[in-house]
Design a protein around this motif. Structure first.
Motif, mmCIF file in Angstrom:
data_model
loop_
_atom_site.group_PDB
_atom_site.id
_atom_site.type_symbol
_atom_site.label_atom_id
_atom_site.label_comp_id
_atom_site.label_asym_id
_atom_site.label_seq_id
_atom_site.Cartn_x
_atom_site.Cartn_y
_atom_site.Cartn_z
ATOM 1 N N HIS A 1 31.653 24.960 -34.209
ATOM 2 C CA HIS A 1 32.657 24.889 -34.326
ATOM 3 C C HIS A 1 32.869 24.827 -32.487
ATOM 4 O O HIS A 1 32.836 26.307 -32.146
ATOM 5 N N HIS A 2 33.840 24.615 -31.786
ATOM 6 C CA HIS A 2 33.732 24.475 -30.895
ATOM 7 C C HIS A 2 35.025 24.375 -29.884
ATOM 8 O O HIS A 2 35.349 22.829 -30.095
ATOM 9 N N PHE A 3 35.995 24.825 -30.404
ATOM 10 C CA PHE A 3 38.177 24.583 -30.428
ATOM 11 C C PHE A 3 38.622 24.074 -31.039
ATOM 12 O O PHE A 3 39.926 23.562 -31.314
ATOM 13 N N THR A 4 38.001 22.808 -31.736
ATOM 14 C CA THR A 4 39.079 21.642 -32.079
ATOM 15 C C THR A 4 38.884 22.005 -33.807
ATOM 16 O O THR A 4 38.234 22.476 -34.427
ATOM 17 N N ILE B 1 30.750 30.454 -33.524
ATOM 18 C CA ILE B 1 32.328 29.487 -32.997
ATOM 19 C C ILE B 1 31.314 29.967 -31.129
ATOM 20 O O ILE B 1 31.134 30.798 -31.076
ATOM 21 N N ASN B 2 32.454 28.973 -30.760
ATOM 22 C CA ASN B 2 32.406 28.996 -29.469
ATOM 23 C C ASN B 2 33.657 29.437 -28.784
ATOM 24 O O ASN B 2 34.897 29.631 -29.277
ATOM 25 N N GLU B 3 33.011 30.590 -28.182
ATOM 26 C CA GLU B 3 34.700 31.752 -27.722
ATOM 27 C C GLU B 3 36.045 31.876 -28.481
ATOM 28 O O GLU B 3 36.881 31.625 -27.651
ATOM 29 N N PRO B 4 35.322 33.294 -29.094
ATOM 30 C CA PRO B 4 36.614 32.770 -29.941
ATOM 31 C C PRO B 4 37.746 33.658 -29.270
ATOM 32 O O PRO B 4 39.117 33.180 -29.323
ATOM 33 N N ASN C 1 29.726 33.373 -26.693
ATOM 34 C CA ASN C 1 30.512 34.514 -25.754
ATOM 35 C C ASN C 1 31.003 34.279 -24.411
ATOM 36 O O ASN C 1 30.029 34.253 -23.264
ATOM 37 N N HIS C 2 31.882 33.681 -24.468
ATOM 38 C CA HIS C 2 33.230 33.790 -22.650
ATOM 39 C C HIS C 2 32.939 35.191 -22.359
ATOM 40 O O HIS C 2 33.560 35.351 -23.183
ATOM 41 N N MET C 3 32.404 35.428 -21.314
ATOM 42 C CA MET C 3 32.162 36.582 -21.117
ATOM 43 C C MET C 3 32.907 36.556 -19.469
ATOM 44 O O MET C 3 32.191 35.188 -18.790
ATOM 45 N N VAL D 1 25.652 34.511 -23.297
ATOM 46 C CA VAL D 1 26.519 34.839 -23.311
ATOM 47 C C VAL D 1 27.231 33.289 -22.371
ATOM 48 O O VAL D 1 26.556 32.152 -21.609
ATOM 49 N N ASN D 2 28.428 32.830 -22.481
ATOM 50 C CA ASN D 2 29.375 32.108 -21.238
ATOM 51 C C ASN D 2 29.540 32.386 -20.119
ATOM 52 O O ASN D 2 30.691 32.775 -19.971
ATOM 53 N N TYR D 3 29.115 31.905 -19.380
ATOM 54 C CA TYR D 3 29.796 33.303 -17.410
ATOM 55 C C TYR D 3 30.075 31.779 -16.711
ATOM 56 O O TYR D 3 29.274 30.758 -16.489
ATOM 57 N N TYR D 4 31.112 31.993 -16.326
ATOM 58 C CA TYR D 4 31.938 30.889 -15.644
ATOM 59 C C TYR D 4 32.236 32.093 -13.574
ATOM 60 O O TYR D 4 32.158 31.641 -12.673
ATOM 61 N N THR D 5 33.256 32.872 -14.538
ATOM 62 C CA THR D 5 33.876 33.316 -13.111
ATOM 63 C C THR D 5 34.259 34.783 -13.318
ATOM 64 O O THR D 5 33.923 35.857 -14.476
ATOM 65 N N GLY E 1 39.953 26.269 -9.145
ATOM 66 C CA GLY E 1 39.808 27.577 -7.881
ATOM 67 C C GLY E 1 39.638 28.828 -8.887
ATOM 68 O O GLY E 1 40.051 29.667 -8.465
ATOM 69 N N TRP E 2 38.918 29.148 -9.609
ATOM 70 C CA TRP E 2 38.043 29.705 -9.949
ATOM 71 C C TRP E 2 36.904 30.018 -8.580
ATOM 72 O O TRP E 2 35.893 29.671 -8.731
ATOM 73 N N GLU E 3 37.005 31.922 -9.313
ATOM 74 C CA GLU E 3 35.332 32.061 -7.887
ATOM 75 C C GLU E 3 34.673 32.104 -8.473
ATOM 76 O O GLU E 3 34.121 31.579 -9.491
ATOM 77 N N GLU F 1 37.220 17.804 -20.187
ATOM 78 C CA GLU F 1 37.661 19.048 -19.677
ATOM 79 C C GLU F 1 38.779 19.630 -20.636
ATOM 80 O O GLU F 1 40.301 20.037 -19.855
ATOM 81 N N TRP F 2 39.062 20.214 -22.206
ATOM 82 C CA TRP F 2 40.521 20.487 -22.807
ATOM 83 C C TRP F 2 42.160 19.850 -21.750
ATOM 84 O O TRP F 2 42.079 18.530 -21.063
ATOM 85 N N LEU F 3 42.729 20.803 -21.125
ATOM 86 C CA LEU F 3 43.854 20.317 -20.405
ATOM 87 C C LEU F 3 43.897 19.953 -19.241
ATOM 88 O O LEU F 3 44.390 18.908 -19.075
HETATM 89 C C1 BGC Z 1 34.091 25.945 -22.615
HETATM 90 C C2 BGC Z 1 33.427 24.681 -22.589
HETATM 91 C C3 BGC Z 1 34.333 24.216 -21.507
HETATM 92 C C4 BGC Z 1 34.110 25.047 -20.063
HETATM 93 C C5 BGC Z 1 34.385 24.946 -18.408
HETATM 94 C C6 BGC Z 1 34.307 26.791 -21.594
HETATM 95 O O1 BGC Z 1 34.848 27.971 -22.155
HETATM 96 O O2 BGC Z 1 33.456 26.494 -23.784
HETATM 97 O O3 BGC Z 1 34.082 23.713 -23.722
HETATM 98 O O4 BGC Z 1 34.350 22.536 -21.351
HETATM 99 O O5 BGC Z 1 34.416 26.347 -20.238
HETATM 100 O O6 BGC Z 1 35.839 25.423 -18.845
#
Ligand code: BGC
Length: 429
Positions: A113-116, A157-160, A219-221, A279-283, A304-306, A373-375
């Motif tokens: 499951h990934h958001f949809t 599940i992706n990033e509950p 896990n989005h952290m 871990v899902n890591y972005y910022t 605009g994400w650090e 990219e979603w939105l």
């Molecule tokens: C999501 C992806 C998304 C990415 C970049 C993550 O939170 O799992 O689906 O594309 O971030 O925003």
């Protein structure tokens, strides 16, 4: 001295999600959100990368780049377009993808499951209602029974937390609710779904004679830093946001203990419900109020994400403390529309991981091809392979060549650094 060595036995590849790449007119929550006019650039997930038809071409490029692992997701609404009606052709299609990956020597990790959601599930209240848990489990079990002999590693599940926050608190994602208690309810129901799924996947695989199964949730952290470290309100709010957004749900999904605000729904026991640190890591977030913001005058990406590379280690360490195990970075990447700093981003994040004490076993870059990219729709590019959406032409970016070189050499040499990274700079905004 620039450069670093990869960790021993560390595998590198990419991650994606069905809705973001597959394309096709499917009756699901993001198609519906598009039809409601919510996608900022007006693009539709029905186009995306047409990966459902072009996956052979995509896998050939993965092979050319030497990617060793591939995280991908199935589209629930394709597999079960109506409740309890399963599309065997869709399952056979995903089987063929998995078989091909295995033949190519690329190890798959499957996201259920990934958001949809299919609209029939969304319309009956989705993950806001515990009565709907059996419907989700029915899909999950059917899918694992159909594909499970081909996959050892799973994300339930992706990033509950992101799903619940954006869809039920900020109201920006489907179904557009703005309620703290609904957000908490969704997080709690998803925790139960993850735990039941964890047990189900192990059970189904064992029944088929497989005992080498690895299951987790993506896990989005993020790092939560008070804007002003000597302001006690900022400090308290940073702790509170961290607890609500990630700490409690991480503990719940890993151990079955439910700290506030997560509520226990159902009868699961305390135990171990994650076989790897995922871990899902972005910022990182800068906290001075109830909304999350970003610091000023720091490196930023095109959304605009650090860009804060040491955060990847801090987050993985946090989760490791809760449930030690091999570290799988199930997503890490950046929106860089012109591919002008992605090599540096990759370099900085991989270096931080490889120089840490953590047992990093997998790194899935987000993502392979630019995708929906979603939105933001097609307007935000995260890929190491460029997509021309009108023609669907794929072109490997410089960052794709860089990642291929890192995999090939298991190291970044000074020479490789000079070619790919040295001249790249982040935008400081
Ligand atoms: C999501 C992806 C998304 C990415 C970049 C993550 O939170 O799992 O689906 O594309 O971030 O925003």
């Amino acid at each position: 001295m620039n450069g670093f060595r990869l960790k021993e036995n560390m595998l590198i590849g990419s991650a994606s999600a069905a809705t973001q790449v597959d394309g096709g007119e499917i009756f699901h929550s993001w198609q519906d959100w598009y039809e409601k006019g919510k996608i900022t650039d007006g693009t539709s997930p029905a186009r995306a990368n047409d990966h459902y038809n072009r996956w052979r071409e995509d896998y050939a490029i993965m092979k050319e780049l030497g990617l060793q692992i591939c995280r991908f997701g199935v589209e629930w609404a394709r597999i079960e377009p109506e409740e309890e009606t399963f599309d065997e052709a869709a399952l056979a299609h995903y089987r063929e993808q998995l078989e091909t990956l295995r033949t190519l020597g690329i190890k798959p990790l499957l996201t259920l499951h990934h958001f949809t959601n299919p609209m029939w599930f969304e319309n009956k209240g989705g993950f806001e209602k515990e009565e709907n848990i059996p419907a989700f489990m029915n899909f999950a079990q059917k899918t694992v029974e159909a594909l499970g002999d081909l996959v050892e590693e799973y994300i339930t599940i992706n990033e509950p937390n992101v799903y619940a926050l954006n869809g039920y608190f900020f109201g920006e994602w489907p179904p557009g609710e703005k309620s703290f208690s609904k957000m908490v309810k969704v997080m709690s129901v998803m925790t139960t779904c993850h735990i039941l799924c964890y047990e189900m996947i192990h059970r189904v695989r064992r029944e088929h004679g497989f005992d080498n199964t690895m299951v987790g949730f993506a896990n989005h952290m993020r790092v939560f830093t008070p804007r002003n470290a000597s302001n006690p309100v900022h400090v308290a709010l940073a702790r509170l946001s961290e607890k609500i957004f990630q700490k409690s749900i991480t503990i719940a999904c890993c151990t079955g203990k439910c700290p506030w605000p997560i509520k226990k729904i159902g009868t699961y026991k305390k135990g171990k419900y994650s076989d790897f640190v995922s871990v899902n890591y972005y910022t990182r977030s800068c906290i001075s109020g109830l909304n999350s913001a970003f610091f000023d005058h720091v490196p930023k990406n095109d959304l605009g994400w650090e860009i804060y590379p040491e955060g990847i280690v801090q987050c993985a360490r946090e989760m490791y403390k809760i449930m030690p195990g091999p570290v799988y970075i199930t997503e890490n990447g950046t929106c860089d529309n012109t591919d002008s700093f992605r090599c540096r981003y990759l370099y900085d994040h991989l270096k931080a991981l490889c120089e840490s004490e953590l047992p990093v076993a997998r790194y899935y870059h987000w993502c392979f091809t630019d995708n929906f990219e979603w939105l933001e729709g097609e307007s935000a590019r995260f890929g190491i392979v460029h997509i021309d959406y009108a023609t669907q032409k794929r072109t490997i970016k410089k960052s794709g060549r860089f990642l291929a070189q890192v995999i090939k050499d298991s190291t970044v040499t000074e020479e490789c650094y000079d070619i790919y990274v040295k001249n790249e700079k982040y935008n400081v905004l």
